[in-house]
Write an enzyme that holds these catalytic residues in place. Structure first.
Site, PDB file in Angstrom:
ATOM      1  N   TYR A   1     -25.494   1.221  -4.692  1.00 48.17           N
ATOM      2  CA  TYR A   1     -26.448   1.450  -5.784  1.00 48.17           C
ATOM      3  C   TYR A   1     -26.387   0.308  -6.798  1.00 48.17           C
ATOM      4  CZ  TYR A   1     -28.763   3.622  -9.783  1.00 48.17           C
ATOM      5  OH  TYR A   1     -29.595   3.875 -10.840  1.00 48.17           O
TER       6      TYR A   1
ATOM      7  N   GLY B   1     -24.119   4.483  -2.433  1.00 47.55           N
ATOM      8  CA  GLY B   1     -23.048   5.076  -3.245  1.00 47.55           C
ATOM      9  C   GLY B   1     -22.691   4.173  -4.418  1.00 47.55           C
ATOM     10  N   ASN B   2     -21.427   4.238  -4.820  1.00 48.28           N
ATOM     11  CA  ASN B   2     -20.974   3.482  -6.000  1.00 48.28           C
ATOM     12  C   ASN B   2     -21.329   2.006  -5.921  1.00 48.28           C
ATOM     13  OD1 ASN B   2     -19.653   5.523  -7.497  1.00 48.28           O
ATOM     14  ND2 ASN B   2     -18.036   5.552  -5.942  1.00 48.28           N
TER      15      ASN B   2
ATOM     16  N   LYS C   1       0.864  -1.194   0.000  1.00 46.21           N
ATOM     17  CA  LYS C   1       0.000   0.000   0.000  1.00 46.21           C
ATOM     18  C   LYS C   1       0.893   1.234   0.000  1.00 46.21           C
ATOM     19  CE  LYS C   1      -4.455   1.057   0.350  1.00 46.21           C
ATOM     20  NZ  LYS C   1      -5.612   0.332  -0.196  1.00 46.21           N
TER      21      LYS C   1
HETATM   22  P1  NAD Z   1     -19.199   5.729  -1.810  1.00 46.81           P
HETATM   23  O1  NAD Z   1     -18.548   6.855  -1.088  1.00 46.81           O
HETATM   24  O2  NAD Z   1     -19.525   5.884  -3.252  1.00 46.81           O
HETATM   25  O3  NAD Z   1     -20.569   5.317  -1.066  1.00 46.81           O
HETATM   26  C1  NAD Z   1     -20.702   5.226   0.298  1.00 46.81           C
HETATM   27  C2  NAD Z   1     -22.075   5.783   0.649  1.00 46.81           C
HETATM   28  O4  NAD Z   1     -22.309   5.567   2.038  1.00 46.81           O
HETATM   29  C3  NAD Z   1     -22.197   7.290   0.406  1.00 46.81           C
HETATM   30  O5  NAD Z   1     -23.291   7.561  -0.442  1.00 46.81           O
HETATM   31  C4  NAD Z   1     -22.395   7.869   1.809  1.00 46.81           C
HETATM   32  O6  NAD Z   1     -23.228   8.995   1.839  1.00 46.81           O
HETATM   33  C5  NAD Z   1     -23.014   6.689   2.524  1.00 46.81           C
HETATM   34  N1  NAD Z   1     -22.923   6.757   3.978  1.00 46.81           N
HETATM   35  C6  NAD Z   1     -21.940   7.269   4.737  1.00 46.81           C
HETATM   36  N2  NAD Z   1     -22.237   7.154   6.038  1.00 46.81           N
HETATM   37  C7  NAD Z   1     -23.448   6.538   6.104  1.00 46.81           C
HETATM   38  C8  NAD Z   1     -24.286   6.137   7.162  1.00 46.81           C
HETATM   39  N3  NAD Z   1     -23.958   6.353   8.432  1.00 46.81           N
HETATM   40  N4  NAD Z   1     -25.453   5.509   6.858  1.00 46.81           N
HETATM   41  C9  NAD Z   1     -25.789   5.307   5.577  1.00 46.81           C
HETATM   42  N5  NAD Z   1     -25.034   5.660   4.533  1.00 46.81           N
HETATM   43  C10 NAD Z   1     -23.878   6.270   4.784  1.00 46.81           C
HETATM   44  O7  NAD Z   1     -18.264   4.458  -1.558  1.00 46.81           O
HETATM   45  P2  NAD Z   1     -18.268   3.094  -2.384  1.00 46.81           P
HETATM   46  O8  NAD Z   1     -17.244   3.168  -3.446  1.00 46.81           O
HETATM   47  O9  NAD Z   1     -19.665   2.736  -2.724  1.00 46.81           O
HETATM   48  O10 NAD Z   1     -17.703   2.095  -1.286  1.00 46.81           O
HETATM   49  C11 NAD Z   1     -18.537   1.612  -0.235  1.00 46.81           C
HETATM   50  C12 NAD Z   1     -17.687   0.830   0.755  1.00 46.81           C
HETATM   51  O11 NAD Z   1     -17.049  -0.258   0.087  1.00 46.81           O
HETATM   52  C13 NAD Z   1     -16.552   1.651   1.384  1.00 46.81           C
HETATM   53  O12 NAD Z   1     -16.350   1.194   2.694  1.00 46.81           O
HETATM   54  C14 NAD Z   1     -15.341   1.278   0.542  1.00 46.81           C
HETATM   55  O13 NAD Z   1     -14.142   1.417   1.256  1.00 46.81           O
HETATM   56  C15 NAD Z   1     -15.640  -0.197   0.260  1.00 46.81           C
HETATM   57  N6  NAD Z   1     -14.964  -0.677  -0.950  1.00 46.81           N
HETATM   58  C16 NAD Z   1     -15.180  -0.056  -2.138  1.00 46.81           C
HETATM   59  C17 NAD Z   1     -14.541  -0.525  -3.283  1.00 46.81           C
HETATM   60  C18 NAD Z   1     -14.785   0.125  -4.619  1.00 46.81           C
HETATM   61  O14 NAD Z   1     -14.353  -0.438  -5.639  1.00 46.81           O
HETATM   62  N7  NAD Z   1     -15.466   1.253  -4.690  1.00 46.81           N
HETATM   63  C19 NAD Z   1     -13.695  -1.629  -3.207  1.00 46.81           C
HETATM   64  C20 NAD Z   1     -13.503  -2.274  -1.979  1.00 46.81           C
HETATM   65  C21 NAD Z   1     -14.163  -1.778  -0.850  1.00 46.81           C
END
Ligand code: NAD
Length: 366
Positions: free
Chosen positions: A187, A183-184, A81
């Site tokens: 959804y 989120g990403n 990392k």
């Molecule tokens: P994102 O930021 O697009 O979505 C996260 C969502 O959670 C946001 O819309 C935010 O408003 C919401 N949120 C925050 N606090 C909240 C709460 N208390 N209650 C309800 N909703 C809340 O992030 P993402 O890319 O969708 O990732 C989601 C999780 O998955 C994160 O923990 C990220 O580290 C993990 N992750 C993501 C990926 C990836 O490829 N994007 C890969 C591995 C792990």
């Protein structure tokens, strides 16, 4: 820090490199935890820390986790990392990213940099001007593009295979699922699930994320605080870490937890045991969320990146999830312990296959 070697020794890191550039003010740390399976592969986190010690600790923790994630994901990359100590909103510019690229290039391929909090695929295009050892590039640059689609697909496949054990059926059409975070990942996961016919409840603290979900998907919106208490079959945490804890676990009514959020358990040992006692199967976060890293690793496929082939590999997360639950059930241990065993087995096997280790085991100097 005066006791860096203590930290290196404790978790058996291979290398910690510090990168500094006077002109741009770059301050970066790369931690290479384990390269048994191949070059260390991990994201670049850009953020401000309270102090340098915190930055180093975060980098080490994340690098070690990548060793387990990559090993369990069945890709031939080790764990590493990078952190850049900077405010991604105000300090990120081309000069800083190129200085970082030169630092990565100096590691001569022992570390391959991807994206994490504070960096994205456009940043990697700039980093690539200085080094070939970079991933998470857009598709028009020969990379795998955004990780979110693959991550969500991996969570979905893992959830289905876990359901095959927990509910004797991988079909989720008659199942109810609550998703924390729209989120990403949340959804896209909701999209997969509603297409299959599942009943989906979703929450977020961001109104615009909820509006997008309610306008486009057949989901029911719920308040953030009520997500833990819903009477559903499956809970999918896709927002924050540490949300499975002393307060929330007693409220849960689901039989399976399967989401993408990193470090969902506040205390891995204690809270995975609590879930096991409540007969709730925990779909281990780093197993389920490996879709992005698997997809990115396919950039190094000798035949070039191919989305269809990459997604077939991502779908194998389902088989891994199933295997981990089976190990847990047959040994009466938590899925977290089973996942660790699964990853360590792969590392051990690779050490045996590696001529260096074979020679070393036979006492031959290498
Ligand atoms: P994102 O930021 O697009 O979505 C996260 C969502 O959670 C946001 O819309 C935010 O408003 C919401 N949120 C925050 N606090 C909240 C709460 N208390 N209650 C309800 N909703 C809340 O992030 P993402 O890319 O969708 O990732 C989601 C999780 O998955 C994160 O923990 C990220 O580290 C993990 N992750 C993501 C990926 C990836 O490829 N994007 C890969 C591995 C792990």
């Amino acid at each position: 820090m005066s006791n860096v070697f203590k930290l290196i020794e404790k978790d058996e890191f291979e290398e910690i490199a510090y990168g500094y550039d006077k002109k741009t003010g770059l301050k970066s740390i790369v931690a290479i935890h384990d390269t048994t399976l191949g070059p260390a592969f991990g994201g670049t986190r850009m953020m401000l820390y309270d102090n340098e010690e915190e930055a180093l600790k975060d980098c080490l923790k994340l690098a070690r986790a990548m060793t387990y994630k990559n090993a369990a994901a069945n890709i031939n990359f080790g764990g590493g990392k990078a952190v850049i100590i900077a405010d991604s909103k105000t300090q990120k510019d081309e000069a800083l990213l190129r200085a970082y690229g030169r630092f990565i290039d100096g590691l001569a391929g022992r570390f391959i940099a991807g994206v994490d909090v504070g960096t994205d695929e456009n940043d990697m295009v700039i980093v690539q001007q200085e080094t070939d050892h970079v991933t998470a590039l857009p598709t028009y640059y020969g990379g795998a593009g955004s990780t979110s689609g693959a991550t969500a697909y991996g969570v979905y496949q893992g959830m289905k295979k876990a359901a095959e054990i927990v509910f004797d059926n991988p079909n989720l059409a008659d199942k109810s699922v609550s998703i924390q975070g729209a989120g990403n990942i949340g959804y896209r996961l909701a999209d997969f699930l509603t297409q299959e016919g599942a009943e989906v409840y979703i929450t977020d603290i961001d109104e615009s994320a909820l509006q997008k979900a309610s306008e486009n998907l057949d989901v029911k919106i719920v308040e953030p605080e009520s997500i833990y208490e819903l009477d559903v079959d499956i809970f999918a945490p896709c927002a924050l870490g540490a949300i499975l804890n002393d307060e929330t676990i007693p409220k849960l009514k689901c039989e399976l937890i399967a989401g993408s959020a990193n470090n969902q358990l506040k205390d891995v040992e204690k809270h995975s045991e609590m879930l096991k006692k409540r007969n709730i199967v925990y779909g281990v976060d780093y197993i389920l969320s490996a879709g992005g890293v698997i997809n990115n690793s396919q950039q190094y496929n000798p035949c070039g990146y191919n989305k269809e082939a990459a997604y077939q590999k991502v779908a194998k997360i389902g088989d891994t999830m199933k295997k981990v639950i089976e190990i847990a059930q047959s040994n009466d241990i938590t899925t977290c312990k089973a996942a660790k065993m699964f990853a360590e087995d792969r590392l051990e096997l690779s050490k045996r296959l590696n001529k260096w280790y074979i020679k070393a085991e036979r006492g031959i100097k290498v």
